[in-house]
Write a protein that holds these residues in place. Structure first.
Motif, PDB file in Angstrom:
ATOM      1  N   ARG B 298      67.762 110.189  25.187  1.00 39.01           N
ATOM      2  CA  ARG B 298      68.556 109.519  25.026  1.00 39.01           C
ATOM      3  C   ARG B 298      68.466 109.651  23.254  1.00 39.01           C
ATOM      4  NH1 ARG B 298      67.719 104.078  27.366  1.00 39.01           N
ATOM      5  NH2 ARG B 298      66.458 103.427  25.515  1.00 39.01           N
ATOM      6  N   ILE B 299      68.949 109.720  22.342  1.00 42.82           N
ATOM      7  CA  ILE B 299      69.174 109.859  21.087  1.00 42.82           C
ATOM      8  C   ILE B 299      69.867 108.815  20.959  1.00 42.82           C
ATOM      9  CG2 ILE B 299      69.379 111.822  19.107  1.00 42.82           C
ATOM     10  CD1 ILE B 299      69.123 114.368  21.107  1.00 42.82           C
ATOM     11  N   ASN B 300      69.879 107.794  19.156  1.00 44.60           N
ATOM     12  CA  ASN B 300      70.124 106.826  19.235  1.00 44.60           C
ATOM     13  C   ASN B 300      70.217 107.956  17.144  1.00 44.60           C
ATOM     14  OD1 ASN B 300      70.540 105.323  21.593  1.00 44.60           O
ATOM     15  ND2 ASN B 300      68.127 104.850  20.630  1.00 44.60           N
ATOM     16  N   HIS B 301      72.343 107.575  17.339  1.00 47.05           N
ATOM     17  CA  HIS B 301      72.088 108.234  15.925  1.00 47.05           C
ATOM     18  C   HIS B 301      72.610 106.844  15.719  1.00 47.05           C
ATOM     19  CE1 HIS B 301      72.267 112.855  15.472  1.00 47.05           C
ATOM     20  NE2 HIS B 301      72.064 112.922  16.560  1.00 47.05           N
ATOM     21  N   LEU B 302      71.615 106.260  14.548  1.00 45.46           N
ATOM     22  CA  LEU B 302      72.040 104.995  14.416  1.00 45.46           C
ATOM     23  C   LEU B 302      72.540 104.494  12.513  1.00 45.46           C
ATOM     24  CD1 LEU B 302      68.970 103.162  15.703  1.00 45.46           C
ATOM     25  CD2 LEU B 302      70.908 102.961  16.604  1.00 45.46           C
ATOM     26  N   GLN B 303      72.873 106.120  11.909  1.00 44.86           N
ATOM     27  CA  GLN B 303      73.508 106.285  10.639  1.00 44.86           C
ATOM     28  C   GLN B 303      73.488 107.440  10.423  1.00 44.86           C
ATOM     29  OE1 GLN B 303      72.604 103.616   8.005  1.00 44.86           O
ATOM     30  NE2 GLN B 303      72.124 101.999   9.675  1.00 44.86           N
ATOM     31  N   PRO B 304      74.111 108.030   8.921  1.00 48.49           N
ATOM     32  CA  PRO B 304      74.430 108.579   8.923  1.00 48.49           C
ATOM     33  C   PRO B 304      73.742 109.437   8.520  1.00 48.49           C
ATOM     34  CG  PRO B 304      75.721 107.059   7.227  1.00 48.49           C
ATOM     35  CD  PRO B 304      74.408 106.507   8.003  1.00 48.49           C
ATOM     36  N   TYR B 305      74.853 111.113   8.510  1.00 51.12           N
ATOM     37  CA  TYR B 305      73.497 112.692   8.435  1.00 51.12           C
ATOM     38  C   TYR B 305      72.832 112.875   9.201  1.00 51.12           C
ATOM     39  CZ  TYR B 305      76.979 112.167   4.198  1.00 51.12           C
ATOM     40  OH  TYR B 305      77.984 111.875   3.282  1.00 51.12           O
ATOM     41  N   ALA B 306      71.995 112.504  10.043  1.00 51.99           N
ATOM     42  CA  ALA B 306      71.432 113.139  11.611  1.00 51.99           C
ATOM     43  C   ALA B 306      71.961 114.067  11.692  1.00 51.99           C
ATOM     44  CB  ALA B 306      71.050 111.796  12.433  1.00 51.99           C
ATOM     45  N   ILE B 307      71.231 114.770  12.493  1.00 53.91           N
ATOM     46  CA  ILE B 307      71.414 116.066  13.331  1.00 53.91           C
ATOM     47  C   ILE B 307      70.726 115.724  14.387  1.00 53.91           C
ATOM     48  CG2 ILE B 307      70.615 118.233  13.152  1.00 53.91           C
ATOM     49  CD1 ILE B 307      71.195 118.320  10.409  1.00 53.91           C
ATOM     50  N   SER B 308      70.711 116.547  15.944  1.00 55.03           N
ATOM     51  CA  SER B 308      70.357 116.618  16.394  1.00 55.03           C
ATOM     52  C   SER B 308      70.605 117.600  17.895  1.00 55.03           C
ATOM     53  CB  SER B 308      70.356 114.867  17.803  1.00 55.03           C
ATOM     54  OG  SER B 308      71.346 114.799  17.910  1.00 55.03           O
ATOM     55  N   ARG B 309      69.552 117.914  17.856  1.00 54.58           N
ATOM     56  CA  ARG B 309      69.636 119.156  18.937  1.00 54.58           C
ATOM     57  C   ARG B 309      68.775 119.013  19.987  1.00 54.58           C
ATOM     58  NH1 ARG B 309      73.371 119.733  15.520  1.00 54.58           N
ATOM     59  NH2 ARG B 309      73.465 121.178  14.755  1.00 54.58           N
ATOM     60  N   GLU B 310      69.707 119.380  20.971  1.00 56.64           N
ATOM     61  CA  GLU B 310      68.631 119.434  22.486  1.00 56.64           C
ATOM     62  C   GLU B 310      68.847 120.975  23.140  1.00 56.64           C
ATOM     63  OE1 GLU B 310      69.077 115.268  24.279  1.00 56.64           O
ATOM     64  OE2 GLU B 310      68.699 116.060  26.064  1.00 56.64           O
ATOM     65  N   PHE B 311      68.454 121.009  23.937  1.00 61.12           N
ATOM     66  CA  PHE B 311      68.703 122.320  25.223  1.00 61.12           C
ATOM     67  C   PHE B 311      67.417 122.004  25.937  1.00 61.12           C
ATOM     68  CE2 PHE B 311      68.437 127.207  25.223  1.00 61.12           C
ATOM     69  CZ  PHE B 311      69.090 126.983  26.547  1.00 61.12           C
ATOM     70  N   TYR B 312      67.873 121.876  27.675  1.00 61.71           N
ATOM     71  CA  TYR B 312      67.178 121.544  28.387  1.00 61.71           C
ATOM     72  C   TYR B 312      67.189 122.904  29.358  1.00 61.71           C
ATOM     73  CZ  TYR B 312      64.089 117.225  27.866  1.00 61.71           C
ATOM     74  OH  TYR B 312      62.870 116.525  27.032  1.00 61.71           O
ATOM     75  N   LYS B 313      66.210 123.425  30.021  1.00 61.47           N
ATOM     76  CA  LYS B 313      66.713 124.180  30.906  1.00 61.47           C
ATOM     77  C   LYS B 313      66.038 123.645  33.176  1.00 61.47           C
ATOM     78  CE  LYS B 313      67.838 128.459  29.685  1.00 61.47           C
ATOM     79  NZ  LYS B 313      66.980 130.187  29.141  1.00 61.47           N
ATOM     80  N   GLY B 314      66.516 124.273  33.604  1.00 61.27           N
ATOM     81  CA  GLY B 314      65.476 123.564  34.822  1.00 61.27           C
ATOM     82  C   GLY B 314      65.796 124.510  35.660  1.00 61.27           C
ATOM     83  N   VAL B 315      64.643 124.916  36.401  1.00 61.03           N
ATOM     84  CA  VAL B 315      64.460 126.294  37.524  1.00 61.03           C
ATOM     85  C   VAL B 315      64.209 125.282  39.087  1.00 61.03           C
ATOM     86  CG1 VAL B 315      63.622 127.676  38.341  1.00 61.03           C
ATOM     87  CG2 VAL B 315      63.609 127.853  35.502  1.00 61.03           C
TER      88      VAL B 315
END
Lengths: 249, 434
Positions: B298-315
Motif C-alpha cells: 500500500r502506498i499512500n500519497h498524502l502530499q504533493p510531488y511524491a513519486i512511487s514506483r512498484e514492480f512485482y513479479k511472480g513465478v
C-alpha cells in the motif's frame, strides 16, 4: 550431406511444400530464391524442427540420418544451424550465457568435456571481432533492444562460435543496410569451409553479390522449379519470378 | 470456526502467563498499545478470508497447531554462517530474541545505534514512547494486533541526523525450534538526511513454526533507507512480515521483497509518503508445491510531488498460489503525484494460480498514475530459439523462467546479497547450469 526428397509439408492441413527435392554436398553454398509465399521460410523451419509443421510425404536425410526424427536440439547438436529471419529477444539471458550453454550442449553431445572458461572467452572474443561487434554485446540480453542489423550479426556470431556443418540462413539480408550486409557477408564468407555447407534463403539477389553461391534454386509454389549456377540469380533479378511461376503447376 | 475460537482461546490463556515477563510492563503507553492489540485479537482471532484484505489468503491452517514461544536454543553455527553476509554488520534474532553474542557490530560508526528492543525498553523506555506504534496500529489487522500484544524482543536501529551506516546491516531472523511462535517487533529510525541499508533474512532450521514480524520505519526529512527482505523460511513455516513506513518530505525508501520460502507467507509493505518523497517497491515471489505467497502493498500519497514506483513479479509452479495486492491511494491534496505499478506473473503449470489486484484510489485530478498486470506462460518461440541452439526443451524452460525471475535479482545492488539470492533461485531451478 543433406538430401531432401519429395518433401510435402502442411500447416494446419494447408499444403505449403509440395514435393521439394534438393541435394547439398559438403562445402557447397546453395541459394534458394523465390517469391513471397513460395514456402522458403517453411523449408528452413522444417529443417530446424520448429513445431507446427506436418510432413505428409518425403524424407530429409542429413549425414546419413533421418533429420525429421530428431528433436530440434539434437539437430542443432548434430550441426544444423538456423540463422533466424526474426531472431527472438530473450530478456534476462545474456548473449555470453546462451553461447556457452549452446557450445557446452554440443560438446556434451560429442562426448567432450565442458569448454574451459578462458578458452571460451578467447574464442568468443575473436568471433566478436570478426563480426565487428562491440564486446559489450556479449553481456547484453539476447537480441533485446538490438537493431535489425545487430540481430542478424548476432545470429552469425552464434554460427561462428558453434561451427555448424549445415548453416541455414533465412533471409539474413532482409532489413540490412549496405554496410551491415557487407559485415554479415564477410562473417559468413569467413565460415566457408570444405566440410561446411550453406543453404541461403533470400528474396533478393543482392546478398549473392557478397556470398557467391555454387547453386541457385528457384522455389515457387512449394517446389524447386529451376536450378542453375550464379548466373540464374542475375536472370531472376532482371526478369522477376513470374516467368517461372507457371512452371510450378 | 470452532477451531479458530479454540485456537484464539489457547493463545489468550497462554498470554496470561506470558504477559508479566514481556518487556515494558511498567510503561503505561506500551501497556495501552498491548491492551488494544490483545482486545482486538480476543475479539476476532487471526484474520480470516471474510476480510477484504485477506480474501485470497486463508490462515485457517494456523488454527491446527498452537505455536508457543521458545527459549533460545543451540544453533548450528556453520549453517547460520551460510546466510551471513561478510561485508555487512549483522544482528541475529534467534526465535525472536536478540542474541548479542551472535551479532557482529564491531566498528559500527558513530551516530548509529543498534540495540535489542527488550534492552531499550528496560533501560530507556522513554526513547520509544511515541515512536513504537506510530507507523502501524493494531487496527491494521489482527496479525499486527497479535504482534503488538505478544512481542518480547526485536531490534531498534537508529541513525542520527546526517549520519549513515557505512556498511549494510543484516538482520538474521533465525528459528531453531519446531512449533515455535516467533514474534519480533523492530524499529528503524532514520533521522533527517541520514542513510541506511538494511537486509532482513528469514531462515529456519526447524521445519514448522510461525513467524510474526513487524517492522516500523520512520524516515526523517531527506533521509534514505534501502530495505531488502529475503524470506527464505523453512518449507513448512508460516510467515507474516509487515514493514510499515512513514516518510518525511524528500525522503527516499526502496524495498526489495524476495519471497521464496515457507508454506504460507504474507508480506505487508506499506508506506505513507509526505511531500516530494520517493518510494520504490520491488518484489519477486517464487512458489512451487503447495506454497502460498501473498504480497500486500500500500502506498499512500498524502502530499504533493511524491513519486512511487512498484514492480512485482511472480513465478508459480505446481499447485502453488500467489497473491499480489497493490494499492495506491492519492489523497485529495496530493497534486502532481507520479505513480507507476506493474505486476507480471508467470504460471508454469495448469494448477498454479495467481490472484493479482492492483487498486488505484485517486482523489484529485492532477496526477500521473499507471498500472499494468500480466499473467502468462513461457513463450514457445523463445523455447524453440534456445532448442535451435542445442539446449533441450526442459533446460530452455528453466533458463527462461530463471531469466524472468532474475530481472528482479538484477535490481539488487549489493553483490553479496545478489549472490545469495541467485543461489536460492538456482536451487529452485535445478536444471539451470550457469
Amino acid at each position: 550431406m543433406l538430401s531432401i526428397k519429395n518433401l510435402h509439408v502442411t500447416i494446419n492441413d494447408k499444403p505449403i511444400l509440395k514435393g521439394l527435392t534438393l541435394d547439398i554436398n559438403p562445402g557447397e553454398v546453395h541459394a534458394i530464391m523465390g517469391p513471397n509465399g513460395a514456402g522458403k521460410s517453411t523449408l528452413s523451419h522444417v529443417l530446424s524442427g520448429k513445431p507446427g509443421y506436418t510432413v505428409t510425404e518425403g524424407s530429409v536425410t542429413y549425414d546419413g540420418k533421418d533429420l525429421l526424427e530428431m528433436d530440434p536440439e539434437v539437430r542443432a547438436r548434430e550441426g544444423v544451424f538456423l540463422a533466424f529471419q526474426y531472431p527472438v529477444e530473450i530478456p534476462g539471458v545474456s548473449n555470453i550465457y546462451l553461447l556457452k550453454a549452446a557450445l557446452n550442449a554440443m560438446r556434451k553431445h560429442k562426448g567432450l568435456p565442458e569448454v574451459d572458461a578462458m578458452d571460451f572467452l578467447t574464442i568468443v572474443k575473436s568471433k566478436v571481432k570478426l563480426l565487428q561487434m562491440d564486446e559489450k554485446f556479449l553481456y547484453r540480453a539476447v537480441n533485446e533492444g538490438f537493431s535489425g542489423g545487430e540481430k542478424k550479426r548476432n545470429e552469425i556470431l552464434q554460427a561462428a562460435v558453434l561451427e555448424p556443418k549445415l548453416c541455414i540462413l533465412d533471409e539474413t539480408d532482409s532489413g540490412l543496410d549496405i554496410d551491415a550486409l557487407r559485415i554479415v557477408s564477410d562473417g559468413v564468407n569467413s565460415l566457408r569451409a570444405a566440410e561446411r555447407s550453406f543453404l541461403m534463403i533470400t528474396h533478393y539477389q543482392r546478398l549473392l553479390d557478397y556470398i557467391k553461391p555454387d547453386v541457385v534454386h528457384v522455389l515457387a509454389d512449394g517446389k524447386i522449379v529451376k536450378s542453375g549456377g550464379p548466373e540464374l540469380a542475375l536472370e531472376l533479378e532482371e526478369k522477376g519470378y513470374s516467368w517461372l511461376e507457371g512452371q510450378a503447376a | 470456526m470452532i477451531a479458530a475460537e479454540q485456537s484464539a482461546y489457547s493463545y489468550l490463556s497462554a498470554y496470561q502467563d506470558l504477559a508479566p515477563s514481556l518487556p515494558g510492563v511498567d510503561q503505561p503507553w506500551l501497556q495501552q498499545l498491548r491492551a488494544e492489540g490483545l482486545a482486538a485479537f480476543a475479539e476476532r482471532g487471526f484474520p480470516n478470508i471474510r476480510e477484504e484484505e485477506w480474501r485470497y489468503t486463508n490462515l485457517s491452517a494456523l488454527n491446527k497447531t498452537v505455536f508457543a514461544p521458545v527459549a533460545e536454543q543451540g544453533i548450528d553455527a556453520a549453517w547460520l554462517q551460510s546466510y551471513r553476509l561478510e561485508d555487512a554488520y549483522s544482528v541475529v534474532l534467534v526465535n525472536g530474541r536478540y542474541v548479542a553474542g551472535l551479532s557482529a557490530l564491531s566498528g559500527l560508526n558513530d551516530g548509529v545505534s543498534v540495540r535489542s528492543l527488550a534492552e531499550v525498553l528496560a533501560q530507556n523506555p522513554a526513547a520509544l514512547a511515541g515512536k513504537l506504534g506510530q507507523a502501524v496500529a493494531s487496527s491494521e489487522h489482527n496479525l499486527v494486533a497479535f504482534n503488538t500484544a505478544w512481542f518480547a524482543d526485536g531490534v531498534v536501529i537508529e541513525v542520527a541526523a546526517k549520519q549513515q551506516l557505512d556498511k549494510p546491516l543484516q538482520i538474521l531472523h533465525v528459528v531453531t525450534e519446531a512449533n515455535a511462535l516467533v514474534v519480533s517487533r523492530n524499529l528503524f529510525l532514520v533521522n533527517d538526511q541520514a542513510e541506511a541499508e538494511i537486509i532482513e533474512t528469514y531462515v529456519g532450521s526447524a521445519d514448522s513454526y510461525f513467524t510474526v514480524s513487524v517492522n516500523e520505519c520512520l524516515l526523517g526529512r531527506n533521509a534514505g533507507l534501502t530495505f531488502y527482505k529475503a524470506q527464505l523460511e523453512a518449507a513448512k513455516a508460516q510467515h507474516f512480515g509487515g514493514t510499515y513506513v512513514k516518510q518525511a518530505p524528500d525522503s527516499r525508501f526502496a524495498h526489495h521483497n524476495f519471497a521464496l520460502g515457507s508454506l504460507l507467507a504474507r508480506s505487508d509493505i506499506h508506506s505513507d509518503l509526505d511531500k516530494a518523497s520517493a518510494c520504490t517497491l520491488n518484489g519477486l515471489f517464487v512458489a512451487s508445491g503447495r506454497q502460498h505467497l501473498d504480497n500486500h502493498t500500500r502506498i499512500n500519497h498524502l502530499q504533493p510531488y511524491a513519486i512511487s514506483r512498484e514492480f512485482y513479479k511472480g513465478v508459480l509452479d505446481k499447485k502453488a498460489r500467489g497473491v499480489f495486492q497493490g494499492r495506491v491511494v492519492v489523497a485529495e491534496g496530493a497534486q502532481h503525484t507520479d505513480s507507476e505499478m506493474n505486476n507480471r506473473n508467470l504460471l508454469l503449470s495448469a494448477d498454479a494460480e495467481v490472484d493479482t489486484k492492483p487498486q488505484l484510489e485517486i482523489y484529485n485530478d492532477d496526477v500521473k498514475c499507471s498500472h499494468g498486470v500480466t499473467v502468462g506462460q513461457l513463450e514457445e518461440k523463445s523455447v524453440f530459439y534456445l532448442q535451435s541452439r542445442g539446449v533441450d526443451a526442459e533446460t530452455a524452460r528453466n533458463i527462461l523462467t530463471f531469466a524472468f525471475a532474475n530481472e528482479m535479482a538484477d535490481k539488487v545492488e549489493n553483490a553479496e546479497l545478489k549472490g545469495l539470492l541467485l543461489q536460492e533461485l538456482l536451487a529452485r531451478f535445478p536444471a539451470m547450469n550457469l
